[in-house]
Enzyme design. Structure first.
Site, mmCIF file in Angstrom:
data_model
loop_
_atom_site.group_PDB
_atom_site.id
_atom_site.type_symbol
_atom_site.label_atom_id
_atom_site.label_comp_id
_atom_site.label_asym_id
_atom_site.label_seq_id
_atom_site.Cartn_x
_atom_site.Cartn_y
_atom_site.Cartn_z
ATOM 1 N N ARG A 186 0.836 -1.215 0.000
ATOM 2 C CA ARG A 186 0.000 0.000 0.000
ATOM 3 C C ARG A 186 0.864 1.256 0.000
ATOM 4 O O ARG A 186 0.524 2.268 0.580
ATOM 5 C CB ARG A 186 -0.959 0.016 1.195
ATOM 6 N N GLU A 239 -4.163 3.254 6.772
ATOM 7 C CA GLU A 239 -4.022 3.219 5.314
ATOM 8 C C GLU A 239 -4.626 4.472 4.687
ATOM 9 O O GLU A 239 -4.186 4.935 3.638
ATOM 10 C CB GLU A 239 -4.708 1.963 4.769
ATOM 11 N N SER A 259 -10.704 -0.494 3.798
ATOM 12 C CA SER A 259 -9.776 -0.832 4.885
ATOM 13 C C SER A 259 -9.145 0.436 5.450
ATOM 14 O O SER A 259 -8.475 1.173 4.722
ATOM 15 C CB SER A 259 -8.685 -1.777 4.382
#
Length: 336
Positions: free
Chosen positions: A162, A332, A236
């Protein structure tokens, strides 16, 4: 390009958080972006795509620019691959469906991820065993200070979990204009992820196509994740943390059912959702800020939550996981 003042951003972020921009404009080309920057120099900038990985915590006292660069075209092909360029403002899921309709393999596992094409390499988005780095060829990015275009190939993007240079080293310096993907003419399916294999079996599909895989991924995501149009969220909220083998062995003794996967570098990746659920947060609600009842990795806005309230909830969760497991969670989602 029209520049609007005191513009509401609630409909431009998937959390549905209310916030205003001092100035706002949308651009459909680098030329129009450059023109607006020339007319409004020196202001703080916020570039929005689909608004699916951002949490607004206050009004933005600067210029918010929405990337609406569109277009999908084949730029080249060889015996094995086709190279498809997509404008950064294209809707990600619609682009994935476009590649499936043409029989080009590689993106089917990434179906139904919210957001736009431009964010895909920035985040190195991934799901069900596939990441953008696996299908990435190159991108064009506009340097905001130099006012010039750069081409980035995979190595220059420094893709990680990510992560990319656009989130760290070059954060806030570039606007991604387009992305070129390397897709297979003869798809090689990735159905190793347990949920995909199980769902294909349940449907009686022994020889799946890329459309079958896409359909299954869409079904799985819809069963676990809230629709941002119904309940504000950014998917998420936390990354899955990685720890050393000795750390994992200690946790395994105390929590035999702990969910983890071996990383290529020899560390263990823990399922953040499992940690959060074990700490008792699943379905928790604090005012209109909450944790999704079916997937603890997802923080939600039940209606009128502010960005600050959602951040505060995330801080409580981070502290709780640190205390219970000795593991540090990392967000995130980008906090603005």
């Amino acid at each position: 390009m029209q520049v609007l003042e005191n513009f509401p951003l609630k409909d431009l972020n998937t959390f549905g958080v209310a916030a205003n921009a001092r100035y706002y404009a949308a651009f459909d080309s680098i030329a129009s972006l450059n023109d607006t920057l020339s007319k409004y120099p020196g202001l703080p900038l916020l570039i929005l795509g689909g608004g699916s990985n951002v949490l607004l915590t206050k009004d933005f006292d600067g210029l918010v620019l929405k990337n609406d660069i569109r277009g999908i075209r084949k730029v080249s092909e060889d015996a094995e691959f086709v190279y498809i360029k997509a404008g950064a403002g294209e809707n990600w899921h619609q682009f994935v469906l476009h590649t499936i309709e043409h029989g080009w393999g590689g993106l089917e596992n990434l179906s139904l991820i919210p957001g736009c094409v431009g964010a895909s390499p920035m985040q190195n988005i991934g799901a069900y065993g596939v990441e953008i780095k696996d299908v990435f060829e190159q991108l064009t990015a506009f340097h905001l200070n130099e006012r010039s275009n750069y081409t980035f190939r995979a190595q220059a993007c420094e893709f990680g979990y990510r992560e990319s240079v656009f989130k760290r080293k070059y954060k806030g310096q570039f606007v991604i204009a387009d992305v070129t993907f390397k897709l297979r003419k003869q798809p090689v399916l990735n159905t190793s992820y347990g949920a995909i294999a199980a769902e294909l079996k349940a449907r009686g599909i022994e020889h799946p196509t890329i459309r079958d895989v896409s359909d299954v991924v869409i079904s799985i995501r819809q069963s676990k994740l809230p629709d941002p149009k119904q309940t504000g969220n950014a998917g998420s909220f936390f990354k899955n943390p990685s720890i050393t083998i000795p750390q994992f062995d200690e946790l395994k003794k105390k929590y035999p059912d702990i969910v983890a996967y071996l990383n290529p570098d020899g560390t263990m990746k823990l399922a953040a959702g499992w940690l959060i659920e074990q700490a008792g947060w699943k379905g928790y609600r604090q005012g209109d800020a909450g944790v999704h009842a079916r997937q603890a990795l997802v923080l939600v806005n039940h209606g009128q939550a502010t960005g600050a309230e959602i951040v505060a909830l995330s801080e409580q969760i981070i502290a709780s996981i640190k205390e219970k497991f000795g593991v540090e969670l990392e967000r995130e989602v980008n906090i603005v």
